[in-house]
Design an enzyme around this catalytic site. Structure first.
Site, PDB file in Angstrom:
ATOM      1  CG  HIS A  76       3.900  39.405 -90.150  1.00 15.58           C
ATOM      2  ND1 HIS A  76       3.331  38.548 -89.204  1.00 15.58           N
ATOM      3  CD2 HIS A  76       3.907  38.509 -91.345  1.00 15.58           C
ATOM      4  CE1 HIS A  76       2.939  37.304 -89.656  1.00 15.58           C
ATOM      5  NE2 HIS A  76       3.391  37.218 -90.936  1.00 15.58           N
ATOM      6  CG  LEU A  77       1.482  45.103 -95.256  1.00 16.89           C
ATOM      7  CD1 LEU A  77       0.276  44.498 -95.598  1.00 16.89           C
ATOM      8  CD2 LEU A  77       1.368  46.615 -95.302  1.00 16.89           C
ATOM      9  CG  HIS A  78       4.522  39.100 -96.201  1.00 17.51           C
ATOM     10  ND1 HIS A  78       5.471  38.371 -96.142  1.00 17.51           N
ATOM     11  CD2 HIS A  78       3.357  38.608 -95.194  1.00 17.51           C
ATOM     12  CE1 HIS A  78       5.194  37.460 -95.017  1.00 17.51           C
ATOM     13  NE2 HIS A  78       4.253  37.496 -94.787  1.00 17.51           N
ATOM     14  CG  ASN A  90       0.385  35.261 -95.751  1.00 19.84           C
ATOM     15  OD1 ASN A  90      -0.508  35.483 -96.889  1.00 19.84           O
ATOM     16  ND2 ASN A  90       1.659  35.127 -95.872  1.00 19.84           N
ATOM     17  N   GLY A 104      -1.301  30.533 -94.407  1.00 17.87           N
ATOM     18  CA  GLY A 104       0.082  30.539 -94.107  1.00 17.87           C
ATOM     19  C   GLY A 104       0.833  31.387 -93.045  1.00 17.87           C
ATOM     20  CD  GLN A 105      -1.501  35.388 -88.826  1.00 15.82           C
ATOM     21  OE1 GLN A 105      -2.740  35.053 -89.014  1.00 15.82           O
ATOM     22  NE2 GLN A 105      -1.073  36.190 -87.702  1.00 15.82           N
ATOM     23  CB  SER A 106       4.174  30.720 -89.881  1.00 14.16           C
ATOM     24  OG  SER A 106       5.061  31.741 -90.297  1.00 14.16           O
ATOM     25  CG  ASP A 162      10.508  37.371 -94.743  1.00 15.41           C
ATOM     26  OD1 ASP A 162       9.246  37.472 -94.326  1.00 15.41           O
ATOM     27  OD2 ASP A 162      11.010  36.214 -94.631  1.00 15.41           O
ATOM     28  CB  ILE A 163      14.807  35.618 -91.419  1.00 17.35           C
ATOM     29  CG1 ILE A 163      16.201  34.905 -91.363  1.00 17.35           C
ATOM     30  CG2 ILE A 163      13.746  34.270 -91.528  1.00 17.35           C
ATOM     31  CD1 ILE A 163      16.186  34.622 -89.955  1.00 17.35           C
TER      32      ILE A 163
HETATM   33  P1  AMP Z   1       3.595  34.443 -92.472  1.00 16.20           P
HETATM   34  O1  AMP Z   1       3.981  33.347 -92.972  1.00 16.20           O
HETATM   35  O2  AMP Z   1       2.802  35.455 -93.067  1.00 16.20           O
HETATM   36  O3  AMP Z   1       3.309  34.638 -91.031  1.00 16.20           O
HETATM   37  O4  AMP Z   1       5.042  35.456 -92.393  1.00 16.20           O
HETATM   38  C1  AMP Z   1       5.896  35.235 -91.493  1.00 16.20           C
HETATM   39  C2  AMP Z   1       7.287  35.615 -92.116  1.00 16.20           C
HETATM   40  O5  AMP Z   1       8.330  35.928 -90.932  1.00 16.20           O
HETATM   41  C3  AMP Z   1       7.915  34.614 -93.038  1.00 16.20           C
HETATM   42  O6  AMP Z   1       7.784  35.084 -94.281  1.00 16.20           O
HETATM   43  C4  AMP Z   1       9.167  34.237 -92.200  1.00 16.20           C
HETATM   44  O7  AMP Z   1      10.251  34.145 -93.318  1.00 16.20           O
HETATM   45  C5  AMP Z   1       9.541  35.572 -91.516  1.00 16.20           C
HETATM   46  N1  AMP Z   1      10.360  35.449 -90.408  1.00 16.20           N
HETATM   47  C6  AMP Z   1      10.302  34.481 -89.578  1.00 16.20           C
HETATM   48  N2  AMP Z   1      11.152  34.640 -88.345  1.00 16.20           N
HETATM   49  C7  AMP Z   1      12.013  35.824 -88.812  1.00 16.20           C
HETATM   50  C8  AMP Z   1      12.965  36.457 -88.122  1.00 16.20           C
HETATM   51  N3  AMP Z   1      13.698  36.319 -87.112  1.00 16.20           N
HETATM   52  N4  AMP Z   1      13.383  37.642 -88.851  1.00 16.20           N
HETATM   53  C9  AMP Z   1      12.871  37.832 -89.958  1.00 16.20           C
HETATM   54  N5  AMP Z   1      11.721  37.325 -90.716  1.00 16.20           N
HETATM   55  C10 AMP Z   1      11.233  36.220 -90.048  1.00 16.20           C
END
Ligand code: AMP
Ligand code: ZN
Length: 114
Positions: free
Chosen positions: A100-102, A87, A93-95, A31-32
């Site tokens: 994607h599984l954290h 999420n 908080g899904q963005s 994760d970034i």
């Molecule tokens: P969510 O909030 O569950 O949708 O998680 C999205 C995740 O993607 C967040 O933890 C971000 O930090 C991560 N993320 C967004 N852009 C990138 C990227 N380019 N490389 C790696 N992780 C990313």
């Protein structure tokens, strides 16, 4: 590949990532913006928007993502405790709308999550 999907572009290598695992079904990368010493995202190569958009045909890949997380956690010696999180939807908080599984670990994780 779905156009304009950030995570599809990461799978294709169009956007760089720190890959930690890849096979024919899943791709995993750091994760970034890590929220724990280990914070890895495990994504299916198939574009699925999120859990609520998944259908019964996706049951196997959803389980496979969890097992990929367990394998990575084992390799990283996180057996004293780690968490896998999906999420789902904006209030959670899904963005990014490619499921994607954290995988979070390497520190004590509080409960319940915020
Ligand atoms: P969510 O909030 O569950 O949708 O998680 C999205 C995740 O993607 C967040 O933890 C971000 O930090 C991560 N993320 C967004 N852009 C990138 C990227 N380019 N490389 C790696 N992780 C990313
Ligand atoms: Zn995608």
């Amino acid at each position: 590949m779905t156009p304009d999907c950030l995570f599809c572009k990461i799978i294709e290598g169009e956007i760089p990532s720190k890959k930690v695992f890849e096979d024919d079904r899943v791709f995993a990368f750091e994760d970034i913006d890590p929220k724990a010493p280990t914070h890895v995202l495990i994504i299916p190569k198939k574009h699925i928007v999120g859990l609520k958009e998944a259908d019964p045909n996706d049951a196997e890949i959803l389980g496979y993502m969890q097992l990929a997380a367990a394998k990575l956690a084992n390799e990283r010696k996180l057996e004293s405790g780690y968490r896998t999180v999906l999420n789902v939807g904006p209030d959670a908080g899904q963005s990014v709308f490619h499921i994607h599984l954290h995988l979070l670990g390497g520190r004590k994780l509080s409960w319940p999550p915020g």
